[in-house]
Design an enzyme around this catalytic site. Sequence first.
Site, PDB file in Angstrom:
ATOM      1  N   ILE A  15       0.777  -0.971  -0.032  1.00 17.08           N
ATOM      2  CA  ILE A  15      -0.016   0.071   0.034  1.00 17.08           C
ATOM      3  C   ILE A  15       0.783   1.403  -0.016  1.00 17.08           C
ATOM      4  CG2 ILE A  15      -0.167   0.016   2.612  1.00 17.08           C
ATOM      5  CD1 ILE A  15      -2.927   1.011   2.144  1.00 17.08           C
ATOM      6  N   LYS A  16       1.978   1.120   0.648  1.00 16.38           N
ATOM      7  CA  LYS A  16       2.892   2.394   0.488  1.00 16.38           C
ATOM      8  C   LYS A  16       3.509   3.074  -0.847  1.00 16.38           C
ATOM      9  CE  LYS A  16       2.760   2.668   5.003  1.00 16.38           C
ATOM     10  NZ  LYS A  16       3.736   2.756   5.805  1.00 16.38           N
ATOM     11  N   ASP A  17       3.106   1.968  -1.791  1.00 15.58           N
ATOM     12  CA  ASP A  17       3.464   2.847  -3.230  1.00 15.58           C
ATOM     13  C   ASP A  17       2.521   4.086  -3.401  1.00 15.58           C
ATOM     14  OD1 ASP A  17       5.000   0.374  -3.379  1.00 15.58           O
ATOM     15  OD2 ASP A  17       3.626  -0.249  -5.126  1.00 15.58           O
TER      16      ASP A  17
ATOM     17  N   GLY B 181       4.374   6.756  -1.213  1.00 10.25           N
ATOM     18  CA  GLY B 181       5.651   7.110  -1.883  1.00 10.25           C
ATOM     19  C   GLY B 181       5.582   7.967  -2.914  1.00 10.25           C
TER      20      GLY B 181
END
Length: 310
Positions: free
Chosen positions: A44-46, A49
């Site tokens: 999910i951190k795409d 970022g």
Amino acid sequence: MIVSDIKELIGKTPIFQFLATDYGGESQSRIYAKLEYLNPGGSIKDRLGSYLISEAVAAGRITKDTTVIEPTAGNTGIGLALAGLAYGLDMLFVIPDTFSQEKQQLIKALGARIIHSPSQEGMQGAIRKAKFLADQLPNSFLSLQFENEQNPAAYYRTLGPEIVQEIPGKIDSFIAGVGSGGTFAGTGAYLKSIDSTIRLIAVEPEGSILNGGPAHEHAIEGIGVEERPLFFKNLMPDSIETISDPEGFYYTRLLAARHGLLVGSSSGAAFAAAIRESKRLPKGSTIVTIFPDSGDRYLSKNIYGQLEEA
């Protein structure tokens, strides 16, 4: 689909449907899990970022000569490194030394550098070290997901609207693990703006302090806090579920063995909390949760060991 930029593959992740009765919940109730581990960087951190880098570039806080610094358990580092490729940015991440080796290898594969902090100091130690490095390095940008208001904004503007568009009918509960608190706060705020009656359930492992327990190390990675997240000041959870390592890993392994969902342990913890919630809610309820990252980045920790009852 043909793309020429990896960022085009971020978001619009599929949703997996579970019948609550298969896990002891009320009849006609459903659990929907957003499969965020299918983002190109595996988590999910795409979303975060890409959002943090693009916003900072647009604001002139990042140039081609900037060093981006971030304390991370790994996934945010991967997401930032992916986003930084288009700009040729120098990336420097501070990671507690015993955290997932697979995630660290992926970060290095994307051309970023890693500095370790002592694991016994947890993420607070990584944050302190990252702030120290930012003070020492000229032309550095400390994205600092734990304090940056752009963190919940990333999910308010992307994940929240996707859930509302894709889930049929009324949503009764939203459940998400809490690390920085950005996913929970941003997505929860958007859902509350659509329907104020939605219950917001925060998930933590034993060893996290949200429910008042003592802080200590835990095997479930990616969620858990040593201090109450700053993003909770504007949005408090309706309930907090504390999940033990054995329970979280049991459901992680069950999701793989029964459904072919190769997710990380924070997903197992979120699913455990969703099952608990399904047993509280009335017939025909709808529960939405998040499966944040993939299990392949925890293989060295035997994440898919023998399936045993929690």
